[in-house]
Design a protein around this motif. Sequence first.
Motif, short mmCIF file in Angstrom:
data_model
loop_
_atom_site.label_atom_id
_atom_site.label_comp_id
_atom_site.label_asym_id
_atom_site.label_seq_id
_atom_site.Cartn_x
_atom_site.Cartn_y
_atom_site.Cartn_z
N LYS A 177 0.71 -1.12 -0.01
CA LYS A 177 0.10 0.12 -0.02
C LYS A 177 0.87 1.28 -0.07
N TYR A 178 0.32 2.31 -0.63
CA TYR A 178 1.17 3.62 -0.54
C TYR A 178 1.09 4.13 1.04
N ALA A 225 -2.01 5.24 4.11
CA ALA A 225 -3.10 5.74 4.58
C ALA A 225 -3.16 5.68 6.06
N LYS A 226 -3.89 6.87 6.78
CA LYS A 226 -4.03 6.81 8.08
C LYS A 226 -5.41 6.17 8.48
N ASP A 227 -5.34 5.23 9.52
CA ASP A 227 -6.49 4.56 9.82
C ASP A 227 -7.09 5.63 10.88
N TRP A 244 -0.60 4.46 10.57
CA TRP A 244 -0.33 4.52 9.31
C TRP A 244 -0.16 3.21 8.69
N ASN A 245 -0.38 2.83 7.19
CA ASN A 245 0.00 1.59 6.87
C ASN A 245 1.04 2.00 5.32
#
Length: 62
Positions: free
Chosen positions: A41-42, A44-46, A52-53
């Motif tokens: 994955k690029y 994104a914040k949960d 972040w992932n």
Amino acid sequence: MHLAKNYTGNERFFGFCVDILNRIANLVGFDYILDLVPDKKYGAKDPVTGEWNGMVAQLMKH
């Protein structure tokens, strides 16, 4: 018969950003290894956990 080559390491990647990285590495004099992040994955914040992932998480951890 045309055989496809299995690219490994940095040879797997191409494009503008890779070209720029190659030029900077040659000018400045450093080596690097490009690799995919495990979750592919690029980043994104949960919204629930705030974690972040993806690529962003890898940059923050390492």
